[in-house]
Design a protein around this motif. Structure first.
Motif, PDB file in Angstrom:
ATOM      1  N   ASP A  46       0.909  -1.229  -0.014  1.00 27.07           N
ATOM      2  CA  ASP A  46       0.053   0.082  -0.125  1.00 27.07           C
ATOM      3  C   ASP A  46       0.896   1.419  -0.114  1.00 27.07           C
ATOM      4  O   ASP A  46       0.755   2.223  -0.525  1.00 27.07           O
ATOM      5  N   GLN A  47       2.085   1.301   0.766  1.00 27.37           N
ATOM      6  CA  GLN A  47       2.936   2.325   0.735  1.00 27.37           C
ATOM      7  C   GLN A  47       3.611   2.680  -0.478  1.00 27.37           C
ATOM      8  O   GLN A  47       3.650   3.411  -0.918  1.00 27.37           O
ATOM      9  N   GLY A  48       4.032   1.394  -1.206  1.00 29.20           N
ATOM     10  CA  GLY A  48       4.720   1.662  -2.544  1.00 29.20           C
ATOM     11  C   GLY A  48       3.774   1.995  -3.495  1.00 29.20           C
ATOM     12  O   GLY A  48       3.960   2.782  -4.302  1.00 29.20           O
ATOM     13  N   ILE A  49       2.424   1.748  -3.501  1.00 28.04           N
ATOM     14  CA  ILE A  49       1.249   2.084  -4.382  1.00 28.04           C
ATOM     15  C   ILE A  49       0.956   3.598  -4.288  1.00 28.04           C
ATOM     16  O   ILE A  49       1.186   4.395  -5.165  1.00 28.04           O
ATOM     17  N   ARG A  50       1.073   4.312  -3.072  1.00 23.70           N
ATOM     18  CA  ARG A  50       0.773   5.510  -2.610  1.00 23.70           C
ATOM     19  C   ARG A  50       1.963   6.351  -3.203  1.00 23.70           C
ATOM     20  O   ARG A  50       1.832   7.316  -3.868  1.00 23.70           O
ATOM     21  N   LEU A  51       3.127   5.814  -3.043  1.00 23.03           N
ATOM     22  CA  LEU A  51       4.558   6.636  -3.267  1.00 23.03           C
ATOM     23  C   LEU A  51       4.342   6.722  -5.037  1.00 23.03           C
ATOM     24  O   LEU A  51       4.780   7.792  -5.496  1.00 23.03           O
ATOM     25  N   ALA A  52       3.982   5.499  -5.786  1.00 19.89           N
ATOM     26  CA  ALA A  52       4.168   5.596  -7.184  1.00 19.89           C
ATOM     27  C   ALA A  52       3.071   6.545  -7.606  1.00 19.89           C
ATOM     28  O   ALA A  52       3.101   7.306  -8.838  1.00 19.89           O
ATOM     29  N   GLU A  53       1.894   6.504  -6.866  1.00 16.69           N
ATOM     30  CA  GLU A  53       0.739   7.488  -7.475  1.00 16.69           C
ATOM     31  C   GLU A  53       1.174   8.880  -7.300  1.00 16.69           C
ATOM     32  O   GLU A  53       0.818   9.717  -7.933  1.00 16.69           O
ATOM     33  N   THR A  54       1.760   9.110  -6.087  1.00 14.69           N
ATOM     34  CA  THR A  54       2.457  10.418  -5.796  1.00 14.69           C
ATOM     35  C   THR A  54       3.280  10.867  -6.885  1.00 14.69           C
ATOM     36  O   THR A  54       3.204  12.021  -7.197  1.00 14.69           O
ATOM     37  N   GLN A  55       4.401  10.071  -7.246  1.00 17.03           N
ATOM     38  CA  GLN A  55       5.009  10.328  -8.416  1.00 17.03           C
ATOM     39  C   GLN A  55       4.573  10.856  -9.648  1.00 17.03           C
ATOM     40  O   GLN A  55       4.599  11.968 -10.448  1.00 17.03           O
ATOM     41  N   ILE A  56       3.325  10.176 -10.086  1.00 14.48           N
ATOM     42  CA  ILE A  56       2.455  10.298 -11.197  1.00 14.48           C
ATOM     43  C   ILE A  56       1.875  11.551 -10.983  1.00 14.48           C
ATOM     44  O   ILE A  56       1.615  12.413 -12.197  1.00 14.48           O
ATOM     45  N   GLU A  57       1.106  11.940  -9.781  1.00 17.23           N
ATOM     46  CA  GLU A  57       0.534  13.177  -9.600  1.00 17.23           C
ATOM     47  C   GLU A  57       1.406  14.343  -9.691  1.00 17.23           C
ATOM     48  O   GLU A  57       1.207  15.291 -10.277  1.00 17.23           O
ATOM     49  N   GLN A  58       2.643  14.141  -9.255  1.00 18.73           N
ATOM     50  CA  GLN A  58       3.634  15.190  -9.175  1.00 18.73           C
ATOM     51  C   GLN A  58       4.056  15.497 -10.604  1.00 18.73           C
ATOM     52  O   GLN A  58       4.390  16.673 -10.976  1.00 18.73           O
ATOM     53  N   LEU A  59       4.219  14.343 -11.346  1.00 15.74           N
ATOM     54  CA  LEU A  59       4.696  14.459 -12.835  1.00 15.74           C
ATOM     55  C   LEU A  59       3.549  15.164 -13.598  1.00 15.74           C
ATOM     56  O   LEU A  59       3.973  16.003 -14.349  1.00 15.74           O
ATOM     57  N   ASP A 143       3.843  10.164 -25.156  1.00 17.65           N
ATOM     58  CA  ASP A 143       5.160   9.898 -24.074  1.00 17.65           C
ATOM     59  C   ASP A 143       4.384   8.727 -22.975  1.00 17.65           C
ATOM     60  O   ASP A 143       3.382   9.049 -22.645  1.00 17.65           O
ATOM     61  N   LEU A 144       5.546   8.044 -22.798  1.00 18.77           N
ATOM     62  CA  LEU A 144       4.987   6.835 -21.568  1.00 18.77           C
ATOM     63  C   LEU A 144       6.099   7.104 -20.483  1.00 18.77           C
ATOM     64  O   LEU A 144       7.083   6.956 -20.566  1.00 18.77           O
ATOM     65  N   TYR A 145       5.489   7.469 -19.296  1.00 22.68           N
ATOM     66  CA  TYR A 145       6.071   7.598 -18.060  1.00 22.68           C
ATOM     67  C   TYR A 145       5.754   6.346 -17.040  1.00 22.68           C
ATOM     68  O   TYR A 145       4.655   5.937 -17.026  1.00 22.68           O
ATOM     69  N   THR A 146       6.820   5.605 -16.719  1.00 26.36           N
ATOM     70  CA  THR A 146       6.574   4.570 -15.924  1.00 26.36           C
ATOM     71  C   THR A 146       7.372   4.767 -14.316  1.00 26.36           C
ATOM     72  O   THR A 146       8.425   4.970 -14.218  1.00 26.36           O
ATOM     73  N   ALA A 147       6.534   5.008 -13.576  1.00 30.19           N
ATOM     74  CA  ALA A 147       6.714   5.317 -11.964  1.00 30.19           C
ATOM     75  C   ALA A 147       6.919   3.676 -11.227  1.00 30.19           C
ATOM     76  O   ALA A 147       6.142   2.948 -11.410  1.00 30.19           O
ATOM     77  N   ARG A 148       8.463   3.420 -10.852  1.00 24.38           N
ATOM     78  CA  ARG A 148       8.555   2.217 -10.274  1.00 24.38           C
ATOM     79  C   ARG A 148       8.817   2.663  -8.780  1.00 24.38           C
ATOM     80  O   ARG A 148       9.758   3.441  -8.577  1.00 24.38           O
ATOM     81  N   VAL A 149       8.399   1.577  -7.957  1.00 25.49           N
ATOM     82  CA  VAL A 149       8.862   1.712  -6.732  1.00 25.49           C
ATOM     83  C   VAL A 149       9.292   0.497  -6.095  1.00 25.49           C
ATOM     84  O   VAL A 149       8.464  -0.513  -6.427  1.00 25.49           O
TER      85      VAL A 149
END
Length: 171
Positions: A46-59, A143-149
């Protein structure tokens, strides 16, 4: 005359009852331990998913600004730290599955844990390694962005990762 021991339990009966009780307690401990590990794994994921979603939102927020789009387009590996772009060295590719999870690959801004007030909820001793990979479609229309945690599981039970993809289309 009474016989001694004719009314009590024999040593064999006592040993059998101790063995049965031990098996029941052992089974309960194993079940509780598995449940605890599953809960910890779910919490970490859950923490990892939230961090990845945060990266996408900031991006997503950064891509609304034309200057940020130009800056981001110049790098293939980076992470978003609040509103700051943190570049990951191109010499070490963190997208390789067997990458080392350490600071030589991930700069300080891309190594997060729940000690950071923004990312609460998981074990503060578990660092989460964040990277965003920018891949331009050869056709040039997206463009494809891949957020990985990535993180090492608590207790040293292997490595986990979460991957979130975000596609941006040019108009």
């Amino acid at each position: 005359m009474k016989r001694l021991g004719s009314t009590g339990d024999t040593i064999i009966e006592v040993l059998i009852s101790i063995a049965v009780v031990s098996m029941i307690i052992g089974g309960a401990f194993t079940s509780a331990n598995r449940s605890l590990n599953a809960t910890q794994a779910a919490k970490e994921r859950d923490q990892g998913i939230r961090l990845a979603e945060t990266q996408i939102e900031q991006l997503r927020a950064a891509l609304k600004n034309a200057a940020d789009i130009t800056a981001i387009a110049g790098f293939s590996h980076f992470c978003m730290n609040a509103t700051t772009l943190v570049v990951i060295s191109a010499a070490v590719d963190p997208e390789i599955n067997n990458d080392p999870l350490n600071a030589s690959v991930y700069p300080a801004g891309c190594t997060l844990n729940s000690g950071n007030t923004t990312y609460t909820g998981a074990d503060p001793s578990i660092p989460y390694y964040v990277s965003v990979y920018h891949d331009t479609n050869p056709a040039g229309d997206q463009d494809l962005y891949t957020a990985r945690v990535r993180w090492d599981r608590a207790g040293g039970n292997g490595r986990e990762q979460v991957v979130v993809r975000y596609r941006v289309y040019s108009l």
